[in-house]
Design an enzyme around this catalytic site. Sequence first.
Site, mmCIF file in Angstrom:
data_model
loop_
_atom_site.group_PDB
_atom_site.id
_atom_site.type_symbol
_atom_site.label_atom_id
_atom_site.label_comp_id
_atom_site.label_asym_id
_atom_site.label_seq_id
_atom_site.Cartn_x
_atom_site.Cartn_y
_atom_site.Cartn_z
ATOM 1 N N GLY A 31 0.820 -1.212 0.000
ATOM 2 C CA GLY A 31 0.000 0.000 0.000
ATOM 3 C C GLY A 31 0.851 1.257 0.000
ATOM 4 O O GLY A 31 2.030 1.221 -0.359
ATOM 5 N N HIS A 37 4.493 2.022 -7.962
ATOM 6 C CA HIS A 37 3.490 0.947 -7.911
ATOM 7 C C HIS A 37 2.577 1.009 -9.137
ATOM 8 O O HIS A 37 2.222 -0.024 -9.715
ATOM 9 C CB HIS A 37 2.615 1.073 -6.660
ATOM 10 C CG HIS A 37 3.336 0.902 -5.356
ATOM 11 N ND1 HIS A 37 3.491 1.918 -4.456
ATOM 12 C CD2 HIS A 37 3.925 -0.184 -4.797
ATOM 13 C CE1 HIS A 37 4.137 1.481 -3.394
ATOM 14 N NE2 HIS A 37 4.418 0.203 -3.577
ATOM 15 N N GLN A 61 7.810 -9.487 7.806
ATOM 16 C CA GLN A 61 9.014 -9.051 7.101
ATOM 17 C C GLN A 61 9.672 -7.836 7.771
ATOM 18 O O GLN A 61 10.623 -7.284 7.252
ATOM 19 C CB GLN A 61 8.746 -8.782 5.620
ATOM 20 C CG GLN A 61 7.876 -7.578 5.332
ATOM 21 C CD GLN A 61 7.484 -7.506 3.862
ATOM 22 O OE1 GLN A 61 6.678 -8.301 3.380
ATOM 23 N NE2 GLN A 61 8.067 -6.570 3.133
ATOM 24 N N GLN A 148 12.147 -3.571 -9.914
ATOM 25 C CA GLN A 148 13.609 -3.665 -9.865
ATOM 26 C C GLN A 148 14.166 -2.861 -8.686
ATOM 27 O O GLN A 148 15.259 -3.118 -8.204
ATOM 28 C CB GLN A 148 14.199 -3.156 -11.190
ATOM 29 C CG GLN A 148 15.715 -3.077 -11.261
ATOM 30 C CD GLN A 148 16.387 -4.435 -11.138
ATOM 31 O OE1 GLN A 148 15.768 -5.469 -11.405
ATOM 32 N NE2 GLN A 148 17.651 -4.449 -10.734
ATOM 33 N N ASP A 150 13.503 -3.155 -5.698
ATOM 34 C CA ASP A 150 13.863 -4.142 -4.675
ATOM 35 C C ASP A 150 14.551 -5.314 -5.387
ATOM 36 O O ASP A 150 13.991 -6.410 -5.493
ATOM 37 C CB ASP A 150 12.604 -4.597 -3.929
ATOM 38 C CG ASP A 150 11.941 -3.453 -3.194
ATOM 39 O OD1 ASP A 150 12.253 -3.248 -2.015
ATOM 40 O OD2 ASP A 150 11.125 -2.728 -3.808
ATOM 41 N N VAL A 176 10.952 3.317 -11.007
ATOM 42 C CA VAL A 176 10.417 4.640 -11.360
ATOM 43 C C VAL A 176 11.002 5.660 -10.381
ATOM 44 O O VAL A 176 11.028 5.422 -9.166
ATOM 45 C CB VAL A 176 8.878 4.650 -11.302
ATOM 46 C CG1 VAL A 176 8.339 6.038 -11.625
ATOM 47 C CG2 VAL A 176 8.311 3.617 -12.268
ATOM 48 N N SER A 185 9.524 5.678 -3.310
ATOM 49 C CA SER A 185 9.383 4.723 -2.225
ATOM 50 C C SER A 185 8.271 5.209 -1.308
ATOM 51 O O SER A 185 8.118 6.426 -1.101
ATOM 52 C CB SER A 185 10.699 4.638 -1.434
ATOM 53 O OG SER A 185 10.472 4.052 -0.171
HETATM 54 P P1 AMP Z 1 6.142 -2.269 -1.587
HETATM 55 O O1 AMP Z 1 4.737 -1.771 -1.460
HETATM 56 O O2 AMP Z 1 7.171 -1.250 -1.231
HETATM 57 O O3 AMP Z 1 6.350 -3.618 -0.943
HETATM 58 O O4 AMP Z 1 6.372 -2.519 -3.129
HETATM 59 C C1 AMP Z 1 5.495 -3.287 -3.903
HETATM 60 C C2 AMP Z 1 6.124 -3.522 -5.249
HETATM 61 O O5 AMP Z 1 6.364 -2.261 -5.882
HETATM 62 C C3 AMP Z 1 7.492 -4.226 -5.152
HETATM 63 O O6 AMP Z 1 7.590 -5.184 -6.186
HETATM 64 C C4 AMP Z 1 8.458 -3.091 -5.335
HETATM 65 O O7 AMP Z 1 9.685 -3.504 -5.893
HETATM 66 C C5 AMP Z 1 7.696 -2.206 -6.319
HETATM 67 N N1 AMP Z 1 8.213 -0.840 -6.269
HETATM 68 C C6 AMP Z 1 8.415 -0.081 -5.163
HETATM 69 N N2 AMP Z 1 8.953 1.106 -5.505
HETATM 70 C C7 AMP Z 1 9.108 1.092 -6.850
HETATM 71 C C8 AMP Z 1 9.620 2.022 -7.815
HETATM 72 N N3 AMP Z 1 10.100 3.210 -7.458
HETATM 73 N N4 AMP Z 1 9.609 1.663 -9.126
HETATM 74 C C9 AMP Z 1 9.127 0.451 -9.507
HETATM 75 N N5 AMP Z 1 8.630 -0.463 -8.651
HETATM 76 C C10 AMP Z 1 8.608 -0.152 -7.350
#
Ligand code: AMP
Length: 284
Positions: A31, A37, A61, A148, A150, A176, A185
């Site tokens: 979220g 995202h 996690q 990518q 992560d 992105v 982030s």
């Molecule tokens: P998270 O909500 O932070 O667990 O991220 C969910 C998904 O979004 C994961 O696969 C992350 O790698 C991806 N994600 C997070 N930030 C970015 C970004 N800046 N660009 C592309 N994908 C992202």
Amino acid sequence: MEIARTVDDVRTAVRGPRSRGKNISLVPTMGALHVGHLSLLEAARKTGGFSVVSIYVNPTQFAPSEDYQQYPRSFDPDCDACRNMGVDLVFAPSDTEIYPPGDQTRVRPGPLADGLCGPFRTGHFEGVCTIVAKLFNIVGPDIAFFGQKDAQQAVIIQRMVEDLRLPVRVEVRPTVREPDGLAMSSRNVRLSPDERKQALTLYGALCAAQDRLQSGERSIGRTVAAMRTVIAAYPEIKVDYLSIVDPATLQSVSEPAGKMLIAGAIRIGQTRLIDNIIVEVERS
Ligand code: AMP
């Protein structure tokens, strides 16, 4: 757009589209959705199938010392964003739906989890593998999208899918960034204006390493030192690691050759940030 809270509701929702021959896609998230995202949601939409987004801040996690309680949560705006992106189903389970009473089973990754973020986030990748395996098992996606951003997570998940013989294709999408280069982030919202400026040095350090390697630098040691110098502009930043590794094995590289993952993690105040870029140089 439907919002499912239970495993049964998700399974019921995907049954119809699947029986009509539609592919099921899944974007797992915690979220606090941002444009990074949304790029994954867009990729899911483009498959033309039935798209599922999970929104779940997964407690297993986070180590006890980490920011599980402070992690940003914004469920209603997240649902609006999903609706605007044409998402078919949001899965937003409770903790007991994911970890039923008496729960004790975990998915433990191998040595891919030992380096980079591993030593700084005890149990993190075990928590990630466990939740992603559960989501795959609940949703049954044909394709799942990860970022990518992560990089270590993406490699570990691809390994898990192979090792557990899970019938899902994992697609990894580019990071992105904000216009100035900062990787998007969910945690960026917690940065003060001053910390936001400091945060940009991580991408600056990665780019400095990339420039050096592309200009023919032959020493990994000197390249890592150059990254540290960039970050040292702000002595208050704590570096967890700045590393150059093989993008597939995540093992340190001893000399520049082929594709390399330049990755780093820093702490600014209470906020931990990660970023990476892939650079390729000719093998000598
Ligand atoms: P998270 O909500 O932070 O667990 O991220 C969910 C998904 O979004 C994961 O696969 C992350 O790698 C991806 N994600 C997070 N930030 C970015 C970004 N800046 N660009 C592309 N994908 C992202």
